[in-house]
Design a protein around this motif. Sequence first.
Motif, mmCIF file in Angstrom:
data_model
loop_
_atom_site.group_PDB
_atom_site.id
_atom_site.type_symbol
_atom_site.label_atom_id
_atom_site.label_comp_id
_atom_site.label_asym_id
_atom_site.label_seq_id
_atom_site.Cartn_x
_atom_site.Cartn_y
_atom_site.Cartn_z
ATOM 1 N N UNK A 14 37.293 41.170 49.942
ATOM 2 C CA UNK A 14 36.030 41.867 50.227
ATOM 3 C C UNK A 14 36.026 42.390 51.659
ATOM 4 N N UNK A 15 36.520 41.557 52.570
ATOM 5 C CA UNK A 15 36.499 41.919 53.995
ATOM 6 C C UNK A 15 37.358 43.150 54.267
ATOM 7 N N UNK A 16 38.572 43.134 53.738
ATOM 8 C CA UNK A 16 39.467 44.267 54.001
ATOM 9 C C UNK A 16 38.936 45.545 53.347
ATOM 10 N N UNK A 17 38.366 45.412 52.157
ATOM 11 C CA UNK A 17 37.784 46.575 51.480
ATOM 12 C C UNK A 17 36.624 47.129 52.297
ATOM 13 N N UNK A 18 35.769 46.236 52.780
ATOM 14 C CA UNK A 18 34.632 46.623 53.629
ATOM 15 C C UNK A 18 35.112 47.378 54.869
ATOM 16 N N UNK A 19 36.176 46.861 55.507
ATOM 17 C CA UNK A 19 36.675 47.484 56.741
ATOM 18 C C UNK A 19 37.246 48.871 56.458
ATOM 19 N N UNK A 20 38.027 48.990 55.362
ATOM 20 C CA UNK A 20 38.583 50.300 54.995
ATOM 21 C C UNK A 20 37.465 51.296 54.683
ATOM 22 N N UNK A 21 36.421 50.808 54.004
ATOM 23 C CA UNK A 21 35.295 51.689 53.663
ATOM 24 C C UNK A 21 34.573 52.196 54.920
ATOM 25 N N UNK A 22 34.671 51.417 56.005
ATOM 26 C CA UNK A 22 34.074 51.844 57.284
ATOM 27 C C UNK A 22 34.979 52.824 58.035
ATOM 28 N N UNK A 23 36.167 53.094 57.452
ATOM 29 C CA UNK A 23 37.102 53.998 58.118
ATOM 30 C C UNK A 23 38.018 53.285 59.096
ATOM 31 N N UNK A 24 38.054 51.936 59.054
ATOM 32 C CA UNK A 24 38.899 51.167 59.972
ATOM 33 C C UNK A 24 40.214 50.808 59.291
ATOM 34 N N UNK A 25 41.275 50.734 60.086
ATOM 35 C CA UNK A 25 42.595 50.415 59.546
ATOM 36 C C UNK A 25 42.760 48.905 59.372
ATOM 37 N N UNK A 26 43.399 48.531 58.259
ATOM 38 C CA UNK A 26 43.804 47.132 58.048
ATOM 39 C C UNK A 26 45.272 47.137 57.622
ATOM 40 N N UNK A 27 45.861 45.950 57.507
ATOM 41 C CA UNK A 27 47.179 45.850 56.873
ATOM 42 C C UNK A 27 47.044 46.318 55.420
ATOM 43 N N UNK A 28 48.134 46.856 54.848
ATOM 44 C CA UNK A 28 48.064 47.158 53.400
ATOM 45 C C UNK A 28 47.831 45.859 52.633
ATOM 46 N N UNK A 29 47.068 45.930 51.556
ATOM 47 C CA UNK A 29 46.759 44.693 50.829
ATOM 48 C C UNK A 29 46.577 44.992 49.344
ATOM 49 N N UNK A 30 46.639 43.927 48.552
ATOM 50 C CA UNK A 30 46.427 44.064 47.102
ATOM 51 C C UNK A 30 45.851 42.772 46.560
ATOM 52 N N UNK A 31 44.995 42.935 45.564
ATOM 53 C CA UNK A 31 44.385 41.800 44.869
ATOM 54 C C UNK A 31 45.437 41.169 43.954
ATOM 55 N N UNK A 32 45.634 39.873 44.077
ATOM 56 C CA UNK A 32 46.662 39.184 43.271
ATOM 57 C C UNK A 32 45.984 38.206 42.326
ATOM 58 N N UNK A 33 46.203 38.423 41.024
ATOM 59 C CA UNK A 33 45.585 37.529 40.039
ATOM 60 C C UNK A 33 46.642 36.759 39.255
ATOM 61 N N UNK A 34 47.885 37.264 39.252
ATOM 62 C CA UNK A 34 48.940 36.593 38.489
ATOM 63 C C UNK A 34 50.307 37.105 38.943
#
Lengths: 356, 356
Positions: free
Chosen positions: A109-129
Motif C-alpha cells: 500500500x505504501x509503495x503504491x501510495x508513493x508512486x501515485x503521488x509521483x514519487x520514485x520507489x524501488x520497483x516492486x511486485x505483490x507476491x502471493x505464491x
Amino acid sequence: MANPLPQGSTIGIIGGGQLGRMLSVAASRLGLKSHIFEPGANPPAGQVADQVTTAAYDDADALKRFAEAVDVITYEFENIPTEALDILGAIRPIHPGREALRVSQDRLTEKTFLNDLGLQTAPFADITDADSLSAALADIGTPAILKTRRFGYDGKGQARIMSPDDAEKALADMAGAPAILEGFVDFSHEVSVIAARAADGSVSCYDPGENVHKDGILDTTTVPARLTPGHRQDAVLLAAKILNALDYVGVMGVELFVTPKGLIVNEIAPRVHNSGHWTQNGCAVDQFEQHIRAVAGWPLGDGQRHSDVVMENLIGHDLDRVPELATQPDTAIHLYGKADVKAGRKMGHVNRIVRK
Amino acid sequence: MANPLPQGSTIGIIGGGQLGRMLSVAASRLGLKSHIFEPGANPPAGQVADQVTTAAYDDADALKRFAEAVDVITYEFENIPTEALDILGAIRPIHPGREALRVSQDRLTEKTFLNDLGLQTAPFADITDADSLSAALADIGTPAILKTRRFGYDGKGQARIMSPDDAEKALADMAGAPAILEGFVDFSHEVSVIAARAADGSVSCYDPGENVHKDGILDTTTVPARLTPGHRQDAVLLAAKILNALDYVGVMGVELFVTPKGLIVNEIAPRVHNSGHWTQNGCAVDQFEQHIRAVAGWPLGDGQRHSDVVMENLIGHDLDRVPELATQPDTAIHLYGKADVKAGRKMGHVNRIVRK
C-alpha cells in the motif's frame, strides 16, 4: 480537545519503548503529562511517565479506560491492531491519523501510495505464491529482496534473493505471510528527512541526515548529509508532499536513497524516527517535542540546526562502551533504561556535536 | 554503592519541584530511575519520576523506606531538617554531603566559611538583638540588609535598612529568627558560576552567566557574561576552591558580584541552580545531568558551551505568554507542570539560542 492543549493535560502514548520514553520527556517540557499503554511489564517509557497502563492490545476495557484518561492519543510504533485503534479512536483523537497508519502498515500500500503521488520507489511486485514470485523475478531481476507486507522492522521478515534459485527458500521464510518483492536500488547513500506537520497544516522539516546501517540496523546518522542543494530541496519538498497528502499531524521519518536519477523513497514511518535522534542535541526543539507539539495542537517549534551532529546507536553490548563514552568531549549520552542487554537490541545512543 | 551506578539504579531526590523534575529527566538519559520524596501532593517532579513518596520530613518510617528503595540520595533544596538527614544518611550516601548543607543552610556560617577561604563577601555581622543591630549598623553603615540566617530564598526573610530609623521595623520583620546584617556591595553586575565536582575530585565549571533579578527573583541569565579574562578565570578558580574545601560531590551554584575590587561571593547553593538552566540548550551535558553524574559516581560530562544562550524565567502569569513564545525562532520552552499559577511562582523558563 482544547487547542493548544493546556498545562497539565495528558498525552496518551501507545508503546512504552525508547521512543515513548523520549516523547514522554518532551511532553514534560511543555508542561504536559504522559500516560503509556504497553503490554510488556516495566516499559522504559514508564520510568518517566505520569501513568502506565499494562494491558494487551486486545483488552477492550483497558483500552477504553486509557482513552478516557487522556486528552489525545499518539504512538511510538505503527503496527497497532486495527481493532484497538477503533476502540481508542471512538473516544479520543489519534494523531497521526488512521490513513497514515493504513498506508504505512503495509509495504505494498505504501509503495503504491508513493508512486501515485509521483514519487520514485524501488520497483516492486505483490507476491502471493511461487508463480507470482517467479513472474516478478523475471520482471524485476536479481538481486532482489522479498519482504513481508506487514510487521517488518530492523531487517526482520526479509529474505535476499541473489538468484532465482533462492526464490523457494525466500518464500518459505515468509511463512505464508503476504509479501512484496522489491528490486535493489543502485544508490550512493541513504538520507532521511524528519518532517513535521501541525494541525493547522504548517510543515517544518529538519535538515536531512545521512544514515549508515550495520546488520540491517541503523548505526549512525550524520548531519548535515552529503546532498546537492537540488537534492536537499527535493528531499524536503517530497516529505511535505507526503504529509499533506495524508493530512498528517505529527512527525514522520522519510528514508530516501540518493541515486544519479534522483531521490528514491525507501520507506516512511508515521512516528518519531531513530534517524532523528540527533535533533536532541542539534536543535532548540527536537523531533520528540515537535511531535508532541503537533499532536497537542501547539504550533511547531524551531527545528533549525544550531550544531552539526553525529548520532551513533548503542546496540546490545555497545552498552559496555558507556564508561568510556561518558568521558568524551562534545558527547551527549541517551540511554533507554532497558533491563536486559540482548544482541541487536537498541540500548541507547550518543550524539556527538561536531565543532566547526 | 557501586561506582559508577549501573543502568536501572535509582537516584533518590528530596524535593519534588522543578529542579527535581529536571534532575529526574537527566537521570533518565543515563538509564537511571528516580524516586522523589516530597511532602506536597502531586509534585511536578512526580510526573517524570519512576516512584514518588508523599510524606512529611518528620515521618521517620517513610524516610527509612525511601532510603532503602534507592541507591544514592540527593536533593533539590538545601533546607532539609537535620533529623531527616540523620535518618537518610545512616542508610544511603547523601550527595552533596552534610558539610555543604551545614555551611549553606546558615548565612552567617556560609559567609564565615567563605572569608576563612580567603574569598571576599559583603561586610556582615551576627544580629541577636536591637543592641547588636545598632552596633552593626554603626560599623557597616546604611544602606544595609537584614536577613534571617536560615530558610531564605527569592528575597523572602529579608528587610532593607536605608537609615538607622528602619532598624526597629526590620528586626520585627525577622520575627525573632536569628539574623545577619549584610552591607550593600557596590557592584556593576551579578554573575554566577555553575560548578561541578565528581567523586574522584575532578572539577568542571560552566561558563559564567550574567544574572538580572526582578522583584528579588531571577529574571534572566545571559551567557557569556560580561567579564574580563582575569575575572573569568577568578570566578572559576574560586568556585573550584569552594568545592574542594567542602569535599563536594555534585553541582553548586555560586553567585558573584562583579566590582572594581574583584569578585565578591554573594551566596552559594549546594544544588543545581536557576542560573544554570541555560545549559540545557547551550551544552552537550547540562547542569542537571552533570549533578546526576557526580552523585551517581560517573565521570563529569563535557560542559563546554556550544551556543550563546539567554535564559528567561516565566514567573506567575508570564505563563500566558507561552502561545506566543512557542512560535519564536531559536526558543526552547521548559515548563514545570505546576497546577496553579500564582504571582511570584516559577512556572517555567525559556532558553533562547543567540546566533552568532
